[in-house]
Design an enzyme around this catalytic site. Sequence first.
Site, PDB file in Angstrom:
ATOM      1  N   CYS A  87       0.830  -1.214   0.000  1.00 20.23           N
ATOM      2  CA  CYS A  87       0.000   0.000   0.000  1.00 20.23           C
ATOM      3  C   CYS A  87       0.861   1.258   0.000  1.00 20.23           C
ATOM      4  CB  CYS A  87      -0.929   0.000   1.204  1.00 20.23           C
ATOM      5  SG  CYS A  87      -1.721  -1.590   1.441  1.00 20.23           S
ATOM      6  N   HIS A 336      -9.083   4.135  -1.353  1.00 24.53           N
ATOM      7  CA  HIS A 336      -7.728   3.608  -1.204  1.00 24.53           C
ATOM      8  C   HIS A 336      -7.380   2.661  -2.351  1.00 24.53           C
ATOM      9  CE1 HIS A 336      -4.058   2.275   0.507  1.00 24.53           C
ATOM     10  NE2 HIS A 336      -4.505   1.322   1.305  1.00 24.53           N
TER      11      HIS A 336
END
Lengths: 387, 90
Positions: A87, A336
Amino acid sequence: MRPVSIIGVGCTRFGERWDSSLRDLVVETGIAAIEDAGVTGEAIDALYVGNMSGGRFVEQEHIGALIADYAGLSRLHIPSTRVEAACASGGLALREAFLAVASGYADIVIAAGVEKMTDVSSGVAADALAAAADREWECFFGATFPALYAMIARLHMRRYGTTREQLAQVAVKNHHHGHMNPIAQYHTEIKVEDVISSPLVADPLRVLDCSPITDGAAAVVLAPSDIASRYCDTPIRILASAQASDSLALHDRRDITTLDATVYAAKKAFAQARLTPQDIDVAEVHDCFTIGEILAIEDLGFFPKGEGGKATEEGRTSIGGDVAVNTSGGLKACGHPVGATGIKQAYEIVLQLRGEAGKRQVVDAEVGLTHNVGGSGGTALVHILSR
Amino acid sequence: MEEYRFRGTGTVITYTTIYSATEDFERLTPYNLAIIQLDEGPKLTGQVVCSPESMKIGMRVRPVFRILGKEGERGIIYYGTKFAPAEDAP
């Protein structure tokens, strides 16, 4: 090392972009950033793109060459490199681009990030994301990402008295900020009661504690500061770029309620910028789960360890508070798309420092920070930007 | 390097109960996952087989031999260690 500035930015709308493929998203954001910077293709020396798992999400690897191709740059044969740190892939792409310019090796460099996550079922997406954890020592025994952060949350609550409502307040604040951001995935305001009555995912974390599955892309254009004003009226300087690593598995950490990678990256970044946490006006931090933002604002040094929940509850991280945290809506409300998040954070801070953030503008914002985490804290990146 | 066999008994440092899992583990939900500190010192992650209500930070656990996963109906079965409550474990 020479000073580096951001001379152009672009970001797609975040959300379920069923109308756009991965390459469509990159083209949309790349064109926006290049037009914003006013550079031509011939001027670009290198591309870096953050992408966590094109192979799992859309069965496409070799994203570096793909984005150069679909940006119309294939005939120029510009080096294009995909970087991956789960991420934190976007933040790492920004750092690689920064290093290329700062070292003097390249002048105009693009840092992009992209993830197309909604083409697979939620179970497949959860497993692709779980690959950011330790496959042999965590996932093999049934760990999921929400589960790892839930175990951090439970211990933080036990040790520091952080409450269920304080965690919920992170989501409430970020939805409030996100509803003022045109590119955000969610434009709905929520209440504490909505969060604490939403379905359990991994106790004590519930659906509204978690960032969503998102499609999106973002790009920024970097140049040496001494020529930045040729391209842009308000270049934004990158005062610091820092990266740190830690054990992949949560259980091997020195302290389960502290992300030491964040602590070390932040220390290095503040030393480079010759600033302190109190100098930051606006910050985009990694709130993949509500507890993630509490950890971030403590480990970056905005608040003492254990007081992140209380500070959030008191409004000290809202727009108008001590430090405006996640004005974009954060990962929670803006969305996200994992590889794009680190670049979107820089996009938001650039808008804030230029004074172009519309209804969510932080008054007189001069110094901003981005904080991007890979996995449960195996990687952290911190960048400090200034007007 | 010397091979060392842990006793397998330990203490729950923190835990969660998982209600939404990856495809391989969906059939087990809800299940408990914990970070366990073995009595010899090292920590690891594992499932604890008991009701969610009986989970507590600081609870004692002992190892149990269980199926951890299967590669489909006819595929390989993975065996390994889960944990069970053991208030009487030394």
